[in-house]
Scaffold this motif. Structure first.
Motif, PDB file in Angstrom:
ATOM      1  N   LYS A  96       0.818  -1.134   0.060  1.00  0.00           N
ATOM      2  CA  LYS A  96      -0.008  -0.196   0.030  1.00  0.00           C
ATOM      3  C   LYS A  96       0.946   1.186  -0.026  1.00  0.00           C
ATOM      4  O   LYS A  96       0.573   2.379  -0.673  1.00  0.00           O
ATOM      5  CB  LYS A  96      -0.906   0.017   1.117  1.00  0.00           C
ATOM      6  CG  LYS A  96      -2.174   1.061   1.129  1.00  0.00           C
ATOM      7  CD  LYS A  96      -2.948   0.791   2.218  1.00  0.00           C
ATOM      8  CE  LYS A  96      -4.040   1.918   2.334  1.00  0.00           C
ATOM      9  NZ  LYS A  96      -5.042   1.775   3.159  1.00  0.00           N
ATOM     10  N   ILE A  97       1.847   1.265   0.728  1.00  0.00           N
ATOM     11  CA  ILE A  97       2.832   2.581   0.715  1.00  0.00           C
ATOM     12  C   ILE A  97       3.474   2.320  -0.503  1.00  0.00           C
ATOM     13  O   ILE A  97       3.600   3.745  -1.032  1.00  0.00           O
ATOM     14  CB  ILE A  97       4.053   2.103   1.901  1.00  0.00           C
ATOM     15  CG1 ILE A  97       3.420   2.357   3.235  1.00  0.00           C
ATOM     16  CG2 ILE A  97       5.236   3.104   1.671  1.00  0.00           C
ATOM     17  CD1 ILE A  97       4.436   1.954   4.255  1.00  0.00           C
ATOM     18  N   LYS A  98       4.005   1.579  -1.403  1.00  0.00           N
ATOM     19  CA  LYS A  98       4.335   1.744  -2.624  1.00  0.00           C
ATOM     20  C   LYS A  98       3.397   2.165  -3.409  1.00  0.00           C
ATOM     21  O   LYS A  98       3.879   3.013  -4.401  1.00  0.00           O
ATOM     22  CB  LYS A  98       4.859   0.319  -3.114  1.00  0.00           C
ATOM     23  CG  LYS A  98       6.006  -0.274  -2.400  1.00  0.00           C
ATOM     24  CD  LYS A  98       6.621  -1.592  -2.967  1.00  0.00           C
ATOM     25  CE  LYS A  98       7.828  -2.456  -2.494  1.00  0.00           C
ATOM     26  NZ  LYS A  98       8.165  -3.602  -2.830  1.00  0.00           N
ATOM     27  N   ASP A  99       2.195   1.766  -3.608  1.00  0.00           N
ATOM     28  CA  ASP A  99       1.307   2.364  -4.348  1.00  0.00           C
ATOM     29  C   ASP A  99       1.008   3.724  -4.061  1.00  0.00           C
ATOM     30  O   ASP A  99       0.795   4.717  -5.045  1.00  0.00           O
ATOM     31  CB  ASP A  99       0.017   1.704  -4.321  1.00  0.00           C
ATOM     32  CG  ASP A  99       0.033   0.105  -4.643  1.00  0.00           C
ATOM     33  OD1 ASP A  99      -1.011  -0.639  -4.105  1.00  0.00           O
ATOM     34  OD2 ASP A  99       0.660  -0.262  -5.327  1.00  0.00           O
ATOM     35  N   LEU A 100       1.070   4.142  -2.756  1.00  0.00           N
ATOM     36  CA  LEU A 100       0.537   5.609  -2.422  1.00  0.00           C
ATOM     37  C   LEU A 100       1.886   6.341  -2.967  1.00  0.00           C
ATOM     38  O   LEU A 100       1.729   7.552  -3.490  1.00  0.00           O
ATOM     39  CB  LEU A 100       0.400   5.636  -1.104  1.00  0.00           C
ATOM     40  CG  LEU A 100      -1.038   5.015  -0.535  1.00  0.00           C
ATOM     41  CD1 LEU A 100      -0.953   5.265   0.836  1.00  0.00           C
ATOM     42  CD2 LEU A 100      -2.041   5.957  -0.987  1.00  0.00           C
ATOM     43  N   ARG A 112       3.826   5.807  -5.488  1.00  0.00           N
ATOM     44  CA  ARG A 112       3.607   5.780  -6.797  1.00  0.00           C
ATOM     45  C   ARG A 112       2.659   7.010  -7.316  1.00  0.00           C
ATOM     46  O   ARG A 112       3.147   7.667  -8.224  1.00  0.00           O
ATOM     47  CB  ARG A 112       3.295   4.463  -7.380  1.00  0.00           C
ATOM     48  CG  ARG A 112       3.248   4.496  -9.041  1.00  0.00           C
ATOM     49  CD  ARG A 112       2.953   3.053  -9.592  1.00  0.00           C
ATOM     50  NE  ARG A 112       3.510   2.024  -8.896  1.00  0.00           N
ATOM     51  CZ  ARG A 112       2.822   1.323  -8.244  1.00  0.00           C
ATOM     52  NH1 ARG A 112       1.524   1.152  -7.844  1.00  0.00           N
ATOM     53  NH2 ARG A 112       3.426   0.014  -7.688  1.00  0.00           N
ATOM     54  N   THR A 113       1.503   6.894  -6.701  1.00  0.00           N
ATOM     55  CA  THR A 113       0.683   7.889  -7.061  1.00  0.00           C
ATOM     56  C   THR A 113       1.082   9.470  -6.705  1.00  0.00           C
ATOM     57  O   THR A 113       0.908  10.283  -7.408  1.00  0.00           O
ATOM     58  CB  THR A 113      -0.790   7.643  -6.091  1.00  0.00           C
ATOM     59  OG1 THR A 113      -1.139   6.460  -6.396  1.00  0.00           O
ATOM     60  CG2 THR A 113      -1.981   8.741  -6.281  1.00  0.00           C
ATOM     61  N   VAL A 114       1.753   9.556  -5.352  1.00  0.00           N
ATOM     62  CA  VAL A 114       2.268  10.868  -5.249  1.00  0.00           C
ATOM     63  C   VAL A 114       3.299  11.319  -6.166  1.00  0.00           C
ATOM     64  O   VAL A 114       3.426  12.478  -6.579  1.00  0.00           O
ATOM     65  CB  VAL A 114       2.908  10.925  -3.835  1.00  0.00           C
ATOM     66  CG1 VAL A 114       3.903  12.139  -3.566  1.00  0.00           C
ATOM     67  CG2 VAL A 114       1.899  10.748  -2.766  1.00  0.00           C
TER      68      VAL A 114
END
Length: 132
Positions: free
Chosen positions: A81-85, A87-89
């Motif tokens: 989830k941290i990696k996905d967030l 990436r989004t940032v």
């Protein structure tokens, strides 16, 4: 000849040591009851009976609650989830940089000041349009 034939029992019999080793595997946290069930091809009700019988902490009449997700699985999910967030940032930051560059180009090449500064005079509005 038929007198010498023995009927083979369909039920498996397990030694006390085997039963205690299953209980120890459960209590050590290495395996859950469903994992032990699949690993040894033993029904979960039999494993629970052994737990009640041979376990030092579990007694008959008490409910055994197993954690569905282990802490390592939760940790992996949170890391994903941290990696996905992140990436989004990162994508949003690229978009911000792009738009700021477009504003600078509009200001330099077209002499259009898109950024509102405190010293920029207010617009008088647009002229009314005529209907044809």
């Amino acid at each position: 000849m038929k007198a010498n034939i023995k009927l083979i029992s369909k039920q498996r019999k397990f030694s006390e040591d085997f039963k205690k080793s299953i209980v120890n595997e459960f209590e050590s946290g290495k395996f859950s009851v469903p994992q032990l069930e699949r690993l040894h091809n033993i029904s979960n009700s039999i494993i629970y009976n052994w737990l009640y019988k041979y376990s030092s902490s579990n007694e008959k009449g008490q409910r055994i609650v197993e954690m569905k997700d282990s802490s390592s699985q939760k940790l992996k999910a949170l890391e994903q989830k941290i990696k996905d967030l992140e990436r989004t940032v990162g994508q949003k930051q690229i978009m911000i940089d792009y738009l700021e560059k477009m504003i600078d180009i509009a200001n330099e090449e077209l002499n259009i000041d898109i950024k509102k500064n405190s010293n920029t005079p207010q617009s008088n509005g647009s002229a009314p349009t005529r209907k044809k």
